[in-house]
Design a protein around this motif. Structure first.
Motif, mmCIF file in Angstrom:
data_model
loop_
_atom_site.group_PDB
_atom_site.id
_atom_site.type_symbol
_atom_site.label_atom_id
_atom_site.label_comp_id
_atom_site.label_asym_id
_atom_site.label_seq_id
_atom_site.Cartn_x
_atom_site.Cartn_y
_atom_site.Cartn_z
ATOM 1 N N LEU A 34 0.807 -1.225 0.000
ATOM 2 C CA LEU A 34 0.000 0.000 0.000
ATOM 3 C C LEU A 34 0.839 1.273 0.000
ATOM 4 N N GLN A 39 -0.782 3.759 -6.682
ATOM 5 C CA GLN A 39 -1.842 3.365 -5.760
ATOM 6 C C GLN A 39 -2.916 2.504 -6.410
ATOM 7 N N VAL A 43 -3.635 -1.044 -4.652
ATOM 8 C CA VAL A 43 -4.965 -1.386 -4.147
ATOM 9 C C VAL A 43 -5.486 -2.626 -4.864
ATOM 10 N N HIS A 76 -8.368 3.770 1.881
ATOM 11 C CA HIS A 76 -8.578 3.095 0.591
ATOM 12 C C HIS A 76 -10.004 2.547 0.536
#
Length: 150
Positions: A34, A39, A43, A76
């Motif tokens: 992470l 990103q 994710v 997230h």
């Protein structure tokens, strides 16, 4: 020489490493993934890991496993949503009452997963009548019939 973009190579490496992580190294590895600058890729890798792990756990095991993962997921939203969806799916399969309004308005992933896997006739009836897509409604109806419901 390979034409594989570096983020694809990292994604594959993260998936491999996560699948091989021990209980003592898993959370540190999720934290590392992470922290990746890409990103979207990070994710995606953790989301795949959540799905892989959740599928093999019962409700109590998933609750214990997901608590520290939820803390790491932080901001997230896709990760937090998937953990919530798995929690709801595990509750259905454990025979807990189904919040019909909640299930009828749930996201596509949860509705699709429930229509394809749950053993809850109550949930399948809700999805057969109120699923967001024709695919979900049909899958829920077929599965309910297979399980002996209407």
């Amino acid at each position: 020489m390979t034409d594989t973009p570096p983020e694809h190579a990292r994604h594959e490496r993260y998936l491999r490493d996560l699948s091989q992580a021990s209980e003592s190294t898993e959370l540190d590895l999720i934290r590392t993934v992470l922290a990746d600058p890409d990103q979207v890729m990070a994710v995606s890798a953790v989301l795949t890991h959540i799905d892989r792990c959740a599928g093999g756990l019962d409700e109590a095991q998933f609750e214990a496993w997901s608590a520290p993962v939820t803390a790491l997921a932080g901001h997230h939203d896709p990760l937090l949503r998937r953990i919530r969806d798995w929690t709801r799916l595990k509750a259905m399969d454990a025979g807990r009452p189904v919040d019909t309004a909640d299930l009828a308005t749930a996201g596509d992933w949860l509705q699709r997963a429930a229509a394809e896997t749950t053993t809850s006739l109550e949930a399948l009836a809700v999805l057969a009548a109120h699923g967001r897509t024709r695919r979900v409604r049909n899958a829920a109806q077929v599965r309910a019939k297979r399980l002996g419901g209407v």
